[in-house]
Write a protein that holds these residues in place. Structure first.
Motif, PDB file in Angstrom:
ATOM      1  N   GLN A   5      38.487  37.054  93.399  1.00 52.58           N
ATOM      2  CA  GLN A   5      38.408  36.088  94.475  1.00 52.58           C
ATOM      3  C   GLN A   5      39.673  35.250  94.589  1.00 52.58           C
ATOM      4  OE1 GLN A   5      34.816  33.817  94.199  1.00 52.58           O
ATOM      5  NE2 GLN A   5      33.490  35.592  94.413  1.00 52.58           N
ATOM      6  N   ARG A   8      42.166  37.104  96.641  1.00 47.63           N
ATOM      7  CA  ARG A   8      41.848  37.149  98.074  1.00 47.63           C
ATOM      8  C   ARG A   8      42.266  35.851  98.755  1.00 47.63           C
ATOM      9  NH1 ARG A   8      36.831  39.246  95.923  1.00 47.63           N
ATOM     10  NH2 ARG A   8      36.790  41.504  96.112  1.00 47.63           N
ATOM     11  N   SER A 222      34.391  34.663 103.400  1.00 49.19           N
ATOM     12  CA  SER A 222      33.962  35.988 102.948  1.00 49.19           C
ATOM     13  C   SER A 222      33.565  35.963 101.483  1.00 49.19           C
ATOM     14  CB  SER A 222      35.095  37.000 103.171  1.00 49.19           C
ATOM     15  OG  SER A 222      34.709  38.295 102.783  1.00 49.19           O
ATOM     16  N   ASP A 223      34.271  35.149 100.685  1.00 47.27           N
ATOM     17  CA  ASP A 223      33.955  35.031  99.250  1.00 47.27           C
ATOM     18  C   ASP A 223      32.656  34.271  99.005  1.00 47.27           C
ATOM     19  OD1 ASP A 223      36.124  36.447  98.331  1.00 47.27           O
ATOM     20  OD2 ASP A 223      37.395  34.684  98.072  1.00 47.27           O
ATOM     21  N   ARG A 228      29.912  40.075 102.790  1.00 45.07           N
ATOM     22  CA  ARG A 228      31.203  40.230 103.465  1.00 45.07           C
ATOM     23  C   ARG A 228      31.057  40.950 104.808  1.00 45.07           C
ATOM     24  NH1 ARG A 228      34.748  38.503  99.773  1.00 45.07           N
ATOM     25  NH2 ARG A 228      34.305  38.871  97.571  1.00 45.07           N
ATOM     26  N   ARG A 229      30.147  41.873 104.877  1.00 43.84           N
ATOM     27  CA  ARG A 229      29.939  42.613 106.126  1.00 43.84           C
ATOM     28  C   ARG A 229      29.467  41.673 107.225  1.00 43.84           C
ATOM     29  NH1 ARG A 229      25.476  45.177 108.466  1.00 43.84           N
ATOM     30  NH2 ARG A 229      25.988  47.024 109.742  1.00 43.84           N
ATOM     31  N   ALA A 275      39.132  37.731 106.689  1.00 44.65           N
ATOM     32  CA  ALA A 275      37.905  38.416 106.283  1.00 44.65           C
ATOM     33  C   ALA A 275      38.150  39.897 106.042  1.00 44.65           C
ATOM     34  CB  ALA A 275      36.823  38.224 107.348  1.00 44.65           C
ATOM     35  N   GLY A 278      39.570  40.188 102.826  1.00 50.11           N
ATOM     36  CA  GLY A 278      38.585  39.783 101.837  1.00 50.11           C
ATOM     37  C   GLY A 278      37.731  40.957 101.394  1.00 50.11           C
ATOM     38  N   ILE A 279      37.593  41.951 102.269  1.00 49.74           N
ATOM     39  CA  ILE A 279      36.781  43.134 101.959  1.00 49.74           C
ATOM     40  C   ILE A 279      37.608  44.218 101.275  1.00 49.74           C
ATOM     41  CG2 ILE A 279      35.411  45.024 102.952  1.00 49.74           C
ATOM     42  CD1 ILE A 279      34.566  43.157 105.166  1.00 49.74           C
ATOM     43  N   SER A 282      37.637  45.203  97.570  1.00 44.66           N
ATOM     44  CA  SER A 282      36.345  45.597  97.014  1.00 44.66           C
ATOM     45  C   SER A 282      35.994  47.054  97.303  1.00 44.66           C
ATOM     46  CB  SER A 282      35.237  44.695  97.577  1.00 44.66           C
ATOM     47  OG  SER A 282      35.491  43.346  97.299  1.00 44.66           O
ATOM     48  N   GLU A 339      28.631  47.107 102.969  1.00 45.60           N
ATOM     49  CA  GLU A 339      28.865  46.000 102.043  1.00 45.60           C
ATOM     50  C   GLU A 339      29.292  46.598 100.705  1.00 45.60           C
ATOM     51  OE1 GLU A 339      28.985  42.094 100.503  1.00 45.60           O
ATOM     52  OE2 GLU A 339      28.972  42.899 102.538  1.00 45.60           O
ATOM     53  N   ALA A 343      30.945  43.537  95.252  1.00 45.58           N
ATOM     54  CA  ALA A 343      31.953  42.781  96.001  1.00 45.58           C
ATOM     55  C   ALA A 343      32.129  41.364  95.493  1.00 45.58           C
ATOM     56  CB  ALA A 343      31.574  42.761  97.488  1.00 45.58           C
TER      57      ALA A 343
END
Length: 372
Positions: A5, A8, A222-223, A228-229, A275, A278-279, A282, A339, A343
């Motif tokens: 995190q 990110r 997002s974290d 996150r989705r 965002a 952010g994904i 993962s 997702e 994550a």
């Protein structure tokens, strides 16, 4: 192990400062070119000043920054020539999604030729070079992935390439739109509200200015949200609404309301960029750089496509087209984006293939002293 995190949030912060720089340029360069220097060559001096600032920062960066992370702090991909995939179908998808990355250059060649700056023969050579690069990239994808797929990908090392494709569309629709809007927004404000070039540039810069806060916030949300989705879908939907509102703007609107709508839209555009990244870490840690590079490149593809479209439509139509692109990406994400598993784990997941690569690298390192 690297903490996910924190990385990110820092990525969003760094990128936010990047776009803040474009806002600062939009605020200052027109004033420098038109007011402080003036004359027909004012714009040349403004660009030259930008070059001097960049060169000075390059010198500062050389002395102020240390080298990148050690080899033990990140996972090394098996092959840097092309992205690894998990299935034969994913390899076909990777090929199809790779073609536009270079193929979009053909649009630029066509535009330059159409403007009379490139001859027919020159354009033909450029087209052939683009085709050659695309073929080379396809060959590299096949060379990297066929042996891997024939051997079989362990279940714990598989990932969903559809998620990569979905994030390509988000960056096409958000960063691509941002680059396009930043290019045309000063002219839109100048012509619609009768502003001076310097004032229009200053107001239009508000679109990029909020990036300093909005993009890191996109990664932070997002974290923290736990899904996150859902955050990605929310941001893309917000972009669509924002550009629809901008499509309604005209000279009858109070200027302050138009600025507020512009900032509202920018908040979602920049936040969705945060965002997106952010994904990405993962999805598959070992190829995070390649996934980031592909998604980031689709932002430039989006800018090329959108700015080309802009030459054929009015600003109002253009904003609606940007809204349509955001809603299309929302649909793609709703269907394809998964997702990511783990994550929100404190540490990245390490698969059996990651461990195998690490053991091979360790064996090579230990063998070097013996060979010496």
């Amino acid at each position: 192990m690297v903490q996910a995190q924190g990385h990110r949030l820092r990525r969003g912060f760094y990128a936010g400062w990047g776009n803040f720089g474009s806002a600062a340029a939009a605020m200052t360069l027109p004033t420098i070119a038109l007011t402080m220097l003036g004359g027909e060559d004012g714009w040349r001096w403004a660009i030259a000043i930008s070059a001097i600032v960049m060169a000075a920062y390059g010198v500062f960066y050389w002395f102020a920054i240390t080298d990148g992370p050690s080899a033990t702090s990140h996972r090394k991909t098996r092959k840097a020539m092309a992205m690894e995939v998990s299935t034969w179908g994913d390899m076909i998808k990777l090929i199809l999604w790779t073609i536009p990355l270079v193929g979009c250059l053909a649009i630029l060649v066509w535009r330059i030729q159409d403007m009379g700056f490139l001859s027919v023969n020159g354009a033909l050579i450029a087209y052939l070079a683009i085709v050659a690069i695309v073929i080379y990239q396809i060959v590299q994808i096949i060379r990297v992935n066929v042996p891997i797929l024939k051997k079989g990908v362990p279940e714990d090392d598989k990932y969903h390439f559809n998620s990569v494709a979905a994030l390509n569309t988000t960056y096409f629709a958000n960063f691509g739109a941002e680059l396009a809007v930043i290019s045309m927004l000063p002219m839109f404000f100048e012509q619609t509200w009768g502003l001076s070039a310097a004032a229009a540039g200053l107001i239009a810069a508000s679109f990029a200015f909020v990036n300093l806060v909005a993009r890191p916030m996109g990664g932070a949300v997002s974290d923290r949200m736990g899904n996150r989705r859902f955050v990605m879908l929310s941001y893309m939907f917000g972009i669509g609404i924002g550009f629809m509102l901008m499509g309604l703007m005209n000279s009858n609107w109070p200027l302050i309301v138009a600025i507020a709508v512009t900032i509202f839209t920018s908040f979602f555009v920049q936040g969705s960029e945060g965002a997106t990244f952010g994904i990405i870490p993962s999805i598959k840690r070992r190829i995070t750089g390649q996934i980031s590079g592909m998604a980031g490149a689709y932002g430039n593809v989006g800018a090329v496509v959108y700015l080309t479209i802009f030459t054929f439509v009015t600003p109002t139509q253009f904003f609606y087209i940007l809204a349509g692109g955001a809603f299309i990406s929302w649909v793609v994400c709703f269907i394809w984006l998964k997702e990511p598993e783990g994550a929100f784990d404190e540490e990245y997941y390490v698969s059996s293939v990651d461990r195998m690569i690490e053991e091979q690298e360790l064996a090579k390192t230990q063998a070097k002293p013996q060979q010496g």
